[in-house]
Each structure stands twice: as structure tokens, then as C-alpha cells.
Design a protein around this motif. Sequence first.
Motif, PDB file in Angstrom:
ATOM      1  N   THR A  15      -9.977 -16.369  36.682  1.00 55.96           N
ATOM      2  CA  THR A  15     -10.203 -16.510  38.117  1.00 55.96           C
ATOM      3  C   THR A  15     -10.309 -17.969  38.564  1.00 55.96           C
ATOM      4  O   THR A  15     -10.370 -18.254  39.762  1.00 55.96           O
ATOM      5  CB  THR A  15     -11.515 -15.807  38.515  1.00 55.96           C
ATOM      6  N   LEU A  16     -10.306 -18.876  37.589  1.00 54.47           N
ATOM      7  CA  LEU A  16     -10.570 -20.282  37.892  1.00 54.47           C
ATOM      8  C   LEU A  16      -9.633 -20.879  38.934  1.00 54.47           C
ATOM      9  O   LEU A  16     -10.077 -21.524  39.888  1.00 54.47           O
ATOM     10  CB  LEU A  16     -10.470 -21.092  36.595  1.00 54.47           C
ATOM     11  N   GLN A  17      -8.326 -20.642  38.789  1.00 53.51           N
ATOM     12  CA  GLN A  17      -7.374 -21.233  39.735  1.00 53.51           C
ATOM     13  C   GLN A  17      -7.623 -20.723  41.153  1.00 53.51           C
ATOM     14  O   GLN A  17      -7.600 -21.497  42.112  1.00 53.51           O
ATOM     15  CB  GLN A  17      -5.945 -20.918  39.314  1.00 53.51           C
ATOM     16  N   ARG A  95      -3.067 -16.065  46.570  1.00 55.34           N
ATOM     17  CA  ARG A  95      -3.904 -15.747  45.409  1.00 55.34           C
ATOM     18  C   ARG A  95      -5.119 -14.933  45.813  1.00 55.34           C
ATOM     19  O   ARG A  95      -5.549 -14.023  45.110  1.00 55.34           O
ATOM     20  CB  ARG A  95      -4.393 -17.016  44.708  1.00 55.34           C
ATOM     21  N   ILE A  96      -5.725 -15.299  46.967  1.00 56.69           N
ATOM     22  CA  ILE A  96      -6.912 -14.573  47.424  1.00 56.69           C
ATOM     23  C   ILE A  96      -6.542 -13.149  47.795  1.00 56.69           C
ATOM     24  O   ILE A  96      -7.258 -12.201  47.451  1.00 56.69           O
ATOM     25  CB  ILE A  96      -7.594 -15.317  48.598  1.00 56.69           C
ATOM     26  N   ASP A 101      -6.812  -7.308  46.342  1.00 48.73           N
ATOM     27  CA  ASP A 101      -6.107  -6.093  45.924  1.00 48.73           C
ATOM     28  C   ASP A 101      -6.510  -5.716  44.503  1.00 48.73           C
ATOM     29  O   ASP A 101      -6.724  -4.542  44.187  1.00 48.73           O
ATOM     30  CB  ASP A 101      -4.597  -6.348  46.006  1.00 48.73           C
ATOM     31  N   PHE A 102      -6.626  -6.733  43.654  1.00 51.23           N
ATOM     32  CA  PHE A 102      -7.024  -6.537  42.257  1.00 51.23           C
ATOM     33  C   PHE A 102      -8.400  -5.885  42.167  1.00 51.23           C
ATOM     34  O   PHE A 102      -8.622  -4.970  41.374  1.00 51.23           O
ATOM     35  CB  PHE A 102      -7.027  -7.909  41.571  1.00 51.23           C
ATOM     36  N   GLN A 107     -11.666  -1.129  40.812  1.00 54.77           N
ATOM     37  CA  GLN A 107     -12.633  -0.086  41.161  1.00 54.77           C
ATOM     38  C   GLN A 107     -12.079   1.286  40.791  1.00 54.77           C
ATOM     39  O   GLN A 107     -12.793   2.141  40.269  1.00 54.77           O
ATOM     40  CB  GLN A 107     -12.936  -0.129  42.662  1.00 54.77           C
ATOM     41  N   ARG A 108     -10.779   1.456  41.059  1.00 58.42           N
ATOM     42  CA  ARG A 108     -10.157   2.752  40.751  1.00 58.42           C
ATOM     43  C   ARG A 108     -10.024   2.941  39.251  1.00 58.42           C
ATOM     44  O   ARG A 108     -10.363   3.975  38.702  1.00 58.42           O
ATOM     45  CB  ARG A 108      -8.792   2.863  41.428  1.00 58.42           C
TER      46      ARG A 108
END
Lengths: 117, 265
Positions: A15-17, A95-96, A101-102, A107-108
Motif C-alpha cells: 500500500t506504500l505507493q 490508485r485510490i 474497490d479492492f 470484504q466479500r
Amino acid sequence: MYICPMYSRELVKGTLQTVILRLLRERGRMYGYEMTQYVKEVSAGKYQLTEGSLYPTLHKLEKQGLLGTEKEQIGGRTRKYYRLTEKGKVAAGSRIDEFKDFLQTMQRILDLKPDVK
Amino acid sequence: MKQLDETQLHDLADYLRIGLRRYEPLQEELLDHLACMIEEKMASGMDFKTAKSEALEYFTKDEVQRTEGKTLYFVHTKPVLMKIFSLLGITIALGIIVFPDKEQEPKPEFAATVEVVEPELIAPNFLEFALPTDPPDIAPLNGNHHITSGYGMRVHPVFNKKMLHRGMDFKAPLGTPILATADGTIEFADDEPNYGLKIVIQHDGQYKSLYAHMSEIKVAVGEKVTKGTVIGLVGNSGKSTAPHLHYEIIKDGKAVNPAEYLPKS
């Protein structure tokens, strides 16, 4: 309840970038140390940016044309500030969106209860 | 918050100066980071020595070397590898297309396949990444090599005391064009009390060149220049007694003798 001092390296690495791009989009220009302190504060110490992961990523993003830099002399040493380029601003947005969406997909997949934030 | 003094900063800089290849841009950043960390600890009451040893537990030599290695990979090694592979790919593709007679009969079909696949993948990278630059190897003034003061210990003409002359002085008329002595990026292009109008070019991870006492600067910070580009004009600004170019070559953070980087003439 999960009590953890810091998140695992894998989570941070992935998640850094996105974090860096988002940070610079909101805050304008920042230097490395400033970024680590801000993220540490906002995440209450859970998301730790180490120099070993931060600086290589910053230089990589700069090489890709997403970040621009400027230097200033501060107290006998040189400080390097990073800011988003136009290309970087576009990348930050996409990216955000991808990450939001990710989150929903995770969650699913993990079958998390609806009230998990 | 109290800031670290020069001695303390030199102490930290010496600690960071380790590892086989020293990438100076990263060294500067790590120095600032380490200094900020220590200043914050000192603001909560610690003395420099304690703050430093606490910070260095976190900033071990191994960690520094790994950080440098990873950064150099992204900034230098990976682009070079991509360039090598693309050159190899194009050479193979061209070799097979251009010399089909030398091969056996099935080859022309194979050549067609290679032609389709390789250039698509590789062409964008080929254009995007540059080869690593060589150290400076031309003179900064075209043809004019009148050296009035070389590198080494000398009595400074303005301060009148024995000092290390960190570069070479070329006597030249006011307004003589100054050339970049290798490809690179402009790191500094501004006025300064001692050096006057000064330009510093970052060439690769190891080399920088410095040009001082100019009358005019023709480039801006961040601009990429190629060897031979006119970057400014000879002048007499800063602590100078007559129009001349003061030229330095900095290797791994230390000024070295520019005479070794001029063409043999």
C-alpha cells in the motif's frame, strides 16, 4: 479483538505507493521524515514507514515521473522535498479508486461482516 | 527545536558514508532524516550522544546499505538492465531478419515471429531509459585551456591565506560560453557569496561538476543537459580577482583533480 503494535511488512509494502501519492496530493510538498511522522500520527503508530522502504519507493516514483523534487538548505544540511507531477496527480486518483474497490472486494472474499469498517 | 551543529552533522555524515557504492543524493536525504530524528529526541531532554545511539539502533549500517542497494537498483541497475535486454532483443531480431541466407530454411518463419513479438515489448523502454553517463571528459571552455591555477594547496588571491584550491581556474574573456562536460541534470543554478553565479551538474551516482564566478546562467535547476550544452558565460562574480571559470569535479562527495578528466592535449 486484534491488538497489534504495527502492521506486517507485506501489508505496508503493498500500500506504500498509494499512501505516498495520496499524502502528497493532500499536503502539497513533504520531505521523507515529515511523511513518516505524519503517517505514524494519523495511524496511531500502526503504519510505520521505515527509511528502508520509503526512500527506495520515493526514488522509484520519481524515476517513473510521478514525483518532482526540490532541495532547500536547512540548518547546514540539504533537505529534499517531494511533490506530485501532473502525471502523479492522475496516478494518485486512479490508485485510490483502485484501492477503494479492492477494499470492497476483500470484504466479500474474506466474508467480513457488513459493520466492519 | 534546537538544530544540530556542523560537528554533529559531520559525525552523522561519516557514519552514513559506508557501503561499496555511495549514492550521494540518498546520503543527503538519510542525513536529514537521521538529524530530524535526533533533534526530536533531544527536544525531549536527551543529550546528543544518547539520542544518536538510540537513533542508530534503528538506523543500523546494514539497514543503510540495504536502503542504498534498493534505491540504486530502481534508479540505476534496473534501467541499465532493461536497456541491455532491449539492445540484445533488437540485435537478435535484426540479425535474424537481415541475414536469413546464412540460416537454414525454417528460419525465415522464425524471423517473422520474432519480428512481431520483440520490438513491441521492448521499444518503449529503449527510448525511455538512458545509458549510464561517463564521467566528465571534455574541457568546459571550447579550445581555451589557459589554466591560471590548478588543483591543490595554494595562497588564495582574495583571502590571502593558504587554502586547498578545490578545482581549476581557466582564464577567459568575459562572456566566453561554458560547456557542460558530461550529460546530467542541473542540481544548482544560483548566486552565492563565495562562488558567485554557480552551477552544479549531477552526472550519475558518483560524479558532479561545478562551474563558478559566471556572469550569466543559461539553465534552470532540474533541467537535463547533454555534454557540450552551453550552460552559462564566464564572469567575475563572487570572490574573484579577474574574469575566469572556476571548475570542480566532485567524485563521491569529494573534490578531485579536474586535470585528470580533461582530454590529453
